[in-house]
Design a protein around this motif. Structure first.
Motif, PDB file in Angstrom:
ATOM      1  N   HIS A  75      -8.548   7.078  -0.798  1.00  0.00           N
ATOM      2  CA  HIS A  75      -8.091   7.015   0.586  1.00  0.00           C
ATOM      3  C   HIS A  75      -7.418   5.657   0.805  1.00  0.00           C
ATOM      4  N   THR A  76      -6.588   5.594   1.819  1.00  0.00           N
ATOM      5  CA  THR A  76      -5.940   4.314   2.139  1.00  0.00           C
ATOM      6  C   THR A  76      -6.992   3.239   2.371  1.00  0.00           C
ATOM      7  N   ARG A  77      -8.102   3.597   2.984  1.00  0.00           N
ATOM      8  CA  ARG A  77      -9.153   2.602   3.272  1.00  0.00           C
ATOM      9  C   ARG A  77      -9.752   1.987   1.986  1.00  0.00           C
ATOM     10  N   ASP A  78      -9.553   2.644   0.836  1.00  0.00           N
ATOM     11  CA  ASP A  78     -10.087   2.124  -0.413  1.00  0.00           C
ATOM     12  C   ASP A  78      -9.330   0.901  -0.910  1.00  0.00           C
ATOM     13  N   HIS A  79      -8.125   0.689  -0.418  1.00  0.00           N
ATOM     14  CA  HIS A  79      -7.329  -0.428  -0.947  1.00  0.00           C
ATOM     15  C   HIS A  79      -6.615  -1.245   0.136  1.00  0.00           C
ATOM     16  N   ALA A 119       0.818  -1.218   0.000  1.00  0.00           N
ATOM     17  CA  ALA A 119       0.000   0.000   0.000  1.00  0.00           C
ATOM     18  C   ALA A 119       0.850   1.265   0.000  1.00  0.00           C
ATOM     19  N   GLU A 120       1.804   1.373   0.911  1.00  0.00           N
ATOM     20  CA  GLU A 120       2.598   2.600   0.988  1.00  0.00           C
ATOM     21  C   GLU A 120       3.461   2.831  -0.253  1.00  0.00           C
ATOM     22  N   PRO A 121       4.191   1.820  -0.752  1.00  0.00           N
ATOM     23  CA  PRO A 121       4.961   2.059  -1.977  1.00  0.00           C
ATOM     24  C   PRO A 121       4.082   2.426  -3.180  1.00  0.00           C
ATOM     25  N   LEU A 122       2.905   1.812  -3.278  1.00  0.00           N
ATOM     26  CA  LEU A 122       2.018   2.148  -4.387  1.00  0.00           C
ATOM     27  C   LEU A 122       1.454   3.552  -4.239  1.00  0.00           C
TER      28      LEU A 122
END
Length: 160
Positions: free
Chosen positions: A155-159, A130-133
């Motif tokens: 948002h982060t919650r989306d993935h 998640a963070e690198p993407l």
């Protein structure tokens, strides 16, 4: 085929390119937009920047996949009809609903093209990447917000 690496994540420079150079960048660096090339085809802002050189902004309807999947068929059909100016009445909406058309969820809906729900390790894999993407896509998503609307983002919650 050579990809101009000085343009990688350099949105301000991409904006200044003449149209033919922007086209060449997309062809050379995005592998011609082949469907399974998510990392390159996921940079939607670059593709939209190019498309807006040919079409006016009001010719596009922008929907996030996550939002579309939460809509029911009635809302989807009415939204598309309103955007395109096509005739829409209750009979057309009812027919779409009865046939399971335009329904992202439900008994007649097709299975989404996602493999995250079938992997025992999906949560761990998504958390790891998640963070690198997000770092990879941030400049392109910022461009997308600039081109569409400030509220259009993920948002982060989306993935995760």
């Amino acid at each position: 085929r050579q990809c101009n690496v000085t343009l990688f994540q350099n949105v301000e420079l991409l904006k200044t390119l003449p149209t033919h150079e922007l086209s060449n960048y997309i062809v050379n660096c995005f592998n011609r937009g082949k469907a399974m090339m998510y990392v390159t085809t996921g940079a939607y802002g670059v593709c939209l920047l190019h498309a807006l050189r040919y079409f006016s902004r009001d010719q596009f309807l922008f929907l996030r996949y996550e939002d579309l999947m939460m809509m029911d068929s009635d809302a989807i059909v009415r939204l598309v009809a309103r955007f395109t100016g096509l005739h829409m009445d209750d009979d057309v909406v009812a027919a779409a609903r009865a046939n399971g058309k335009c329904q992202p969820a439900g008994p007649k809906a097709k299975k989404p093209m996602s493999f995250s729900s079938s992997s025992a390790y999906s949560a761990e894999m998504l958390a790891a990447v998640a963070e690198p993407l997000e770092d990879l896509f941030d400049p392109y998503n910022e461009l997308l917000r600039d081109l569409i609307h400030p509220a259009f983002h993920w948002h982060t919650r989306d993935h995760t």
